[in-house]
Each structure stands twice: as C-alpha cells, then as structure tokens.
Design a protein around this motif. Sequence first.
Motif, PDB file in Angstrom:
ATOM      1  N   ASP A  12       0.807  -1.181  -0.174  1.00 57.56           N
ATOM      2  CA  ASP A  12      -0.077   0.066  -0.122  1.00 57.56           C
ATOM      3  C   ASP A  12       0.690   1.436  -0.027  1.00 57.56           C
ATOM      4  N   ARG A  13       2.347   0.993   0.036  1.00 56.07           N
ATOM      5  CA  ARG A  13       3.034   2.351  -0.229  1.00 56.07           C
ATOM      6  C   ARG A  13       3.074   3.154  -1.280  1.00 56.07           C
ATOM      7  N   ILE A  14       3.195   4.180  -1.433  1.00 52.07           N
ATOM      8  CA  ILE A  14       3.165   4.912  -2.751  1.00 52.07           C
ATOM      9  C   ILE A  14       4.457   4.814  -3.309  1.00 52.07           C
ATOM     10  N   VAL A  15       4.475   4.123  -4.557  1.00 53.95           N
ATOM     11  CA  VAL A  15       5.783   4.079  -5.295  1.00 53.95           C
ATOM     12  C   VAL A  15       5.642   4.548  -6.548  1.00 53.95           C
ATOM     13  N   LEU A  41       9.360   6.417 -15.721  1.00 58.07           N
ATOM     14  CA  LEU A  41      11.040   6.012 -15.352  1.00 58.07           C
ATOM     15  C   LEU A  41      11.393   7.409 -15.114  1.00 58.07           C
ATOM     16  N   ASN A  42      10.727   8.562 -15.273  1.00 59.22           N
ATOM     17  CA  ASN A  42      11.224   9.720 -14.708  1.00 59.22           C
ATOM     18  C   ASN A  42      11.316   9.901 -13.306  1.00 59.22           C
ATOM     19  N   ALA A  43      10.205   9.337 -12.548  1.00 52.03           N
ATOM     20  CA  ALA A  43      10.265   9.198 -11.055  1.00 52.03           C
ATOM     21  C   ALA A  43      11.294   8.211 -10.606  1.00 52.03           C
ATOM     22  N   ILE A  44      12.073   7.575 -11.162  1.00 49.11           N
ATOM     23  CA  ILE A  44      13.007   6.874 -10.786  1.00 49.11           C
ATOM     24  C   ILE A  44      14.416   7.052 -10.827  1.00 49.11           C
ATOM     25  N   SER A  45      15.516   6.837  -9.733  1.00 52.56           N
ATOM     26  CA  SER A  45      16.623   7.353  -9.849  1.00 52.56           C
ATOM     27  C   SER A  45      17.305   6.314 -10.723  1.00 52.56           C
ATOM     28  N   ILE A  46      17.747   6.527 -11.766  1.00 54.31           N
ATOM     29  CA  ILE A  46      18.314   5.545 -12.858  1.00 54.31           C
ATOM     30  C   ILE A  46      19.661   5.922 -13.188  1.00 54.31           C
ATOM     31  N   ASP A  47      20.918   5.569 -12.487  1.00 56.18           N
ATOM     32  CA  ASP A  47      22.146   6.226 -12.883  1.00 56.18           C
ATOM     33  C   ASP A  47      22.568   5.518 -14.247  1.00 56.18           C
ATOM     34  N   PRO A  48      23.180   6.557 -15.196  1.00 62.79           N
ATOM     35  CA  PRO A  48      23.534   6.040 -16.519  1.00 62.79           C
ATOM     36  C   PRO A  48      24.577   4.976 -16.495  1.00 62.79           C
ATOM     37  N   VAL A 142      13.274 -13.522  -7.613  1.00 66.61           N
ATOM     38  CA  VAL A 142      13.744 -12.482  -8.322  1.00 66.61           C
ATOM     39  C   VAL A 142      13.204 -11.171  -7.681  1.00 66.61           C
ATOM     40  N   THR A 143      14.104 -10.302  -7.599  1.00 64.31           N
ATOM     41  CA  THR A 143      13.797  -8.978  -6.706  1.00 64.31           C
ATOM     42  C   THR A 143      14.389  -7.724  -7.508  1.00 64.31           C
ATOM     43  N   ALA A 144      13.976  -6.416  -6.791  1.00 66.28           N
ATOM     44  CA  ALA A 144      14.577  -5.210  -7.035  1.00 66.28           C
ATOM     45  C   ALA A 144      14.418  -4.206  -6.197  1.00 66.28           C
ATOM     46  N   VAL A 145      15.455  -3.605  -5.930  1.00 69.48           N
ATOM     47  CA  VAL A 145      15.356  -2.408  -5.282  1.00 69.48           C
ATOM     48  C   VAL A 145      15.281  -0.948  -6.199  1.00 69.48           C
ATOM     49  N   ILE A 146      14.131  -0.297  -6.031  1.00 70.72           N
ATOM     50  CA  ILE A 146      13.929   1.049  -6.817  1.00 70.72           C
ATOM     51  C   ILE A 146      14.080   2.060  -6.046  1.00 70.72           C
ATOM     52  N   LYS A 147      14.720   3.181  -6.116  1.00 70.69           N
ATOM     53  CA  LYS A 147      15.111   4.354  -5.670  1.00 70.69           C
ATOM     54  C   LYS A 147      14.168   5.404  -6.385  1.00 70.69           C
ATOM     55  N   SER A 148      13.410   6.093  -5.720  1.00 66.25           N
ATOM     56  CA  SER A 148      12.825   7.116  -6.454  1.00 66.25           C
ATOM     57  C   SER A 148      13.804   8.386  -6.379  1.00 66.25           C
ATOM     58  N   ASN A 149      13.409   9.374  -7.177  1.00 68.98           N
ATOM     59  CA  ASN A 149      13.962  10.746  -7.122  1.00 68.98           C
ATOM     60  C   ASN A 149      13.884  11.493  -6.185  1.00 68.98           C
ATOM     61  N   ALA A 151      14.499   9.805  -3.331  1.00 66.74           N
ATOM     62  CA  ALA A 151      15.454   8.978  -2.446  1.00 66.74           C
ATOM     63  C   ALA A 151      14.777   8.117  -1.490  1.00 66.74           C
ATOM     64  N   GLU A 152      13.709   7.948  -1.807  1.00 69.06           N
ATOM     65  CA  GLU A 152      12.492   6.721  -1.148  1.00 69.06           C
ATOM     66  C   GLU A 152      12.869   5.224  -1.863  1.00 69.06           C
ATOM     67  N   ILE A 153      13.054   4.502  -1.053  1.00 68.91           N
ATOM     68  CA  ILE A 153      13.389   3.187  -1.446  1.00 68.91           C
ATOM     69  C   ILE A 153      12.281   2.321  -1.506  1.00 68.91           C
ATOM     70  N   SER A 154      11.963   1.277  -2.523  1.00 64.75           N
ATOM     71  CA  SER A 154      10.862   0.386  -2.493  1.00 64.75           C
ATOM     72  C   SER A 154      11.591  -0.830  -2.912  1.00 64.75           C
ATOM     73  N   TYR A 155      10.987  -1.982  -2.332  1.00 59.65           N
ATOM     74  CA  TYR A 155      11.547  -3.214  -2.465  1.00 59.65           C
ATOM     75  C   TYR A 155      10.453  -4.330  -3.357  1.00 59.65           C
ATOM     76  N   TRP A 156      10.681  -4.549  -4.412  1.00 58.57           N
ATOM     77  CA  TRP A 156      10.023  -5.655  -5.151  1.00 58.57           C
ATOM     78  C   TRP A 156      10.515  -7.021  -5.453  1.00 58.57           C
ATOM     79  N   ALA A 157       9.522  -7.713  -5.126  1.00 55.82           N
ATOM     80  CA  ALA A 157       9.731  -9.259  -5.029  1.00 55.82           C
ATOM     81  C   ALA A 157       8.607 -10.058  -5.999  1.00 55.82           C
TER      82      ALA A 157
END
Length: 177
Positions: A12-15, A41-48, A142-149, A151-157
């Motif tokens: 229920d967390r806003i991601v 994707l513009n809401a996600i911190s994605i390093d080049p 299979v998982t992912a860590v997503i960091k928003s712009n 700096a909030e972290i969400s954990y995906w699995a």
Amino acid sequence: MSNFKLHPFPPDRIVPQIEISGRIDRHDDLLAIEYLVRGDLNAISIDPPTGSPTRKLDLWTATCFEFFIGVAGSPNYWEFNLAPTGDWNVYVLDDYRQGLRSEIAFELLPYTINRSANSLILKLEFNLGKLIKNDLKLEVAVTAVIKSNQAEISYWALTHTGTEADFHRRDSFTIAL
C-alpha cells in the motif's frame, strides 16, 4: 521458461508508478534473465551506464535488479546484483544471511540495458555451470530495489513472505528451474 511479475513492499506504499515483469530460463549450463520496467521512469533514480562496468559493493543502496539462486534441499545460495550502470556483484552465502562473501567464479558479468522514454529492459545470460551442475533443481527469487528521485526506496519481489521486505527468505524462492 518462467515469466514473473514483481510486487512492491509494502503493497500500500506509494511507489513510482511502474510495473516490473520479466522472464527467466535455464537451458543446460546457461541461465538467462530479463527484467522489463514500464511506466514513469522519470520518477526513478536510474544512474547512466558507466564506460567500464566493474564488481561493486552495496549496489542495493540505489536502483538495482537482483536475483537469488539456491539448490533445492541445500541451505547455501547465491545473490546476484545488477545496477543500471552496468556494475554488478555476485555473493555466495552459507545459509540465511550467513557467511556472505564475493563469489570468485566470475571476473565479469556483462549484461545489456536498453532504455526508452517509458521502459527499461535488462538482459543477462551467463554460464551457470560455473556454480551449479545442470542436473540440480534450482529455487529462484527475483527481486529489485527501486530508488525514487525523492530518495525513497521500494523493495520489489515475486512475493513478500515476512512482515518486512527480506529477499533472503528461502520461502520466497518460488521459481523452480
């Protein structure tokens, strides 16, 4: 081949408004995994991408795609970390969060990343035979860590089986290969 869809924790967390899906396949000694991220994707911190990807520590502190592989009936397992920069790491553990150390079977773990305005695709294929005999049954998370712009972290699995996000729980290794 197994298709997958990841779910955020807590649900229920806003991601960032994204979806993460993909597929994983094992053929003899080869393991192939593909992640597909769609949405804002513009809401996600994605390093080049970096010009020279290397093995790095603590990739999970930023946006990072991960998967875990264990042999059925054995407590040890491997953790793979793949950053959008191309940097990577592979760890081996003796048991649940015990004995973490770098897996030395790999000197390089090249993968491709393709990004468009509203999607990111990460593809990896590697020789799993460096770690595991091809006749052994695998259990995979299979998982992912997503960091928003922001700096909030969400954990995906695939599934979150505990009261906290914990990718290391063996009861979350739900894909059989």
